[in-house]
Design a protein around this motif. Structure first.
Motif, PDB file in Angstrom:
ATOM      1  N   ASP A  16      12.918  15.449 -34.452  1.00 33.45           N
ATOM      2  CA  ASP A  16      13.454  16.353 -33.442  1.00 33.45           C
ATOM      3  C   ASP A  16      12.381  17.384 -33.092  1.00 33.45           C
ATOM      4  O   ASP A  16      11.481  17.660 -33.889  1.00 33.45           O
ATOM      5  CB  ASP A  16      14.698  17.080 -33.948  1.00 33.45           C
ATOM      6  CG  ASP A  16      15.920  16.185 -34.053  1.00 33.45           C
ATOM      7  OD1 ASP A  16      15.882  15.051 -33.532  1.00 33.45           O
ATOM      8  OD2 ASP A  16      16.908  16.620 -34.664  1.00 33.45           O
ATOM      9  N   ILE A  17      12.493  17.974 -31.913  1.00 32.77           N
ATOM     10  CA  ILE A  17      11.534  18.969 -31.450  1.00 32.77           C
ATOM     11  C   ILE A  17      12.246  20.305 -31.295  1.00 32.77           C
ATOM     12  O   ILE A  17      13.185  20.425 -30.505  1.00 32.77           O
ATOM     13  CB  ILE A  17      10.915  18.563 -30.091  1.00 32.77           C
ATOM     14  CG1 ILE A  17      10.298  17.170 -30.146  1.00 32.77           C
ATOM     15  CG2 ILE A  17       9.915  19.618 -29.624  1.00 32.77           C
ATOM     16  CD1 ILE A  17       9.085  17.047 -31.029  1.00 32.77           C
ATOM     17  N   LEU A  18      11.811  21.313 -32.068  1.00 29.95           N
ATOM     18  CA  LEU A  18      12.329  22.663 -31.889  1.00 29.95           C
ATOM     19  C   LEU A  18      11.698  23.243 -30.635  1.00 29.95           C
ATOM     20  O   LEU A  18      10.515  23.011 -30.367  1.00 29.95           O
ATOM     21  CB  LEU A  18      11.964  23.540 -33.085  1.00 29.95           C
ATOM     22  CG  LEU A  18      12.586  23.155 -34.420  1.00 29.95           C
ATOM     23  CD1 LEU A  18      11.943  23.954 -35.538  1.00 29.95           C
ATOM     24  CD2 LEU A  18      14.078  23.372 -34.387  1.00 29.95           C
ATOM     25  N   SER A  25       6.832  24.237 -28.470  1.00 33.82           N
ATOM     26  CA  SER A  25       7.582  23.148 -29.111  1.00 33.82           C
ATOM     27  C   SER A  25       6.968  22.826 -30.466  1.00 33.82           C
ATOM     28  O   SER A  25       5.753  22.931 -30.654  1.00 33.82           O
ATOM     29  CB  SER A  25       7.609  21.911 -28.217  1.00 33.82           C
ATOM     30  OG  SER A  25       6.313  21.459 -27.960  1.00 33.82           O
ATOM     31  N   TYR A  26       7.822  22.440 -31.397  1.00 28.35           N
ATOM     32  CA  TYR A  26       7.441  22.224 -32.780  1.00 28.35           C
ATOM     33  C   TYR A  26       8.129  20.974 -33.302  1.00 28.35           C
ATOM     34  O   TYR A  26       9.354  20.927 -33.349  1.00 28.35           O
ATOM     35  CB  TYR A  26       7.852  23.436 -33.631  1.00 28.35           C
ATOM     36  CG  TYR A  26       7.379  24.733 -33.030  1.00 28.35           C
ATOM     37  CD1 TYR A  26       6.127  25.231 -33.318  1.00 28.35           C
ATOM     38  CD2 TYR A  26       8.183  25.436 -32.138  1.00 28.35           C
ATOM     39  CE1 TYR A  26       5.675  26.407 -32.743  1.00 28.35           C
ATOM     40  CE2 TYR A  26       7.755  26.613 -31.549  1.00 28.35           C
ATOM     41  CZ  TYR A  26       6.500  27.091 -31.854  1.00 28.35           C
ATOM     42  OH  TYR A  26       6.060  28.247 -31.274  1.00 28.35           O
ATOM     43  N   TYR A  42       7.465  21.760 -40.011  1.00 33.35           N
ATOM     44  CA  TYR A  42       7.165  21.330 -38.646  1.00 33.35           C
ATOM     45  C   TYR A  42       5.667  21.378 -38.377  1.00 33.35           C
ATOM     46  O   TYR A  42       4.903  21.941 -39.166  1.00 33.35           O
ATOM     47  CB  TYR A  42       7.902  22.213 -37.637  1.00 33.35           C
ATOM     48  CG  TYR A  42       7.524  23.676 -37.712  1.00 33.35           C
ATOM     49  CD1 TYR A  42       6.435  24.169 -37.006  1.00 33.35           C
ATOM     50  CD2 TYR A  42       8.250  24.566 -38.486  1.00 33.35           C
ATOM     51  CE1 TYR A  42       6.074  25.506 -37.082  1.00 33.35           C
ATOM     52  CE2 TYR A  42       7.906  25.894 -38.564  1.00 33.35           C
ATOM     53  CZ  TYR A  42       6.816  26.361 -37.862  1.00 33.35           C
ATOM     54  OH  TYR A  42       6.463  27.683 -37.945  1.00 33.35           O
ATOM     55  N   LEU A  43       5.268  20.779 -37.267  1.00 34.46           N
ATOM     56  CA  LEU A  43       3.904  20.859 -36.761  1.00 34.46           C
ATOM     57  C   LEU A  43       3.938  21.555 -35.411  1.00 34.46           C
ATOM     58  O   LEU A  43       4.781  21.248 -34.566  1.00 34.46           O
ATOM     59  CB  LEU A  43       3.296  19.466 -36.573  1.00 34.46           C
ATOM     60  CG  LEU A  43       2.970  18.685 -37.835  1.00 34.46           C
ATOM     61  CD1 LEU A  43       2.465  17.291 -37.476  1.00 34.46           C
ATOM     62  CD2 LEU A  43       1.935  19.418 -38.674  1.00 34.46           C
ATOM     63  N   THR A  44       2.992  22.483 -35.199  1.00 39.71           N
ATOM     64  CA  THR A  44       2.898  23.160 -33.912  1.00 39.71           C
ATOM     65  C   THR A  44       2.243  22.227 -32.903  1.00 39.71           C
ATOM     66  O   THR A  44       1.785  21.138 -33.259  1.00 39.71           O
ATOM     67  CB  THR A  44       2.067  24.452 -34.022  1.00 39.71           C
ATOM     68  OG1 THR A  44       0.739  24.102 -34.398  1.00 39.71           O
ATOM     69  CG2 THR A  44       2.672  25.418 -35.038  1.00 39.71           C
ATOM     70  N   GLU A  45       2.170  22.674 -31.657  1.00 44.33           N
ATOM     71  CA  GLU A  45       1.561  21.856 -30.609  1.00 44.33           C
ATOM     72  C   GLU A  45       0.105  21.535 -30.890  1.00 44.33           C
ATOM     73  O   GLU A  45      -0.405  20.508 -30.468  1.00 44.33           O
ATOM     74  CB  GLU A  45       1.699  22.565 -29.253  1.00 44.33           C
ATOM     75  CG  GLU A  45       3.135  22.657 -28.804  1.00 44.33           C
ATOM     76  CD  GLU A  45       3.316  23.552 -27.610  1.00 44.33           C
ATOM     77  OE1 GLU A  45       2.566  24.541 -27.459  1.00 44.33           O
ATOM     78  OE2 GLU A  45       4.220  23.250 -26.806  1.00 44.33           O
TER      79      GLU A  45
END
Length: 71
Positions: A16-18, A25-26, A42-45
């Motif tokens: 999923d993308i926060l 988006s993360y 999560y991973l950042t852009e």
């Protein structure tokens, strides 16, 4: 792209993308229960890792990954 939904943190899944209020988006890479909370990694852009812990009832803005959509 996908529709941005408001959902409870307990509904998040890997992939999923926060989506932040400012448009960032993360991508979620791991979700785990810790005590009564939810730990989200999560991973950042720009591919930097991050994490946060939230109450399961907290509300987040996210786009569902294709893998979690019902057929």
């Amino acid at each position: 792209m996908g529709i941005v939904e408001l959902m409870q943190a307990r509904e998040l899944a890997v992939g999923d993308i926060l989506v932040s209020a400012t448009g960032g988006s993360y991508e979620i890479t791991k979700v785990a229960r810790v005590g009564r909370g939810i730990r989200v990694q999560y991973l950042t852009e720009d591919a930097r890792p991050g994490r946060f812990t939230a109450a399961p009832e907290s509300i987040v803005r996210a786009r569902r990954s294709h893998a979690t959509h019902a057929a």
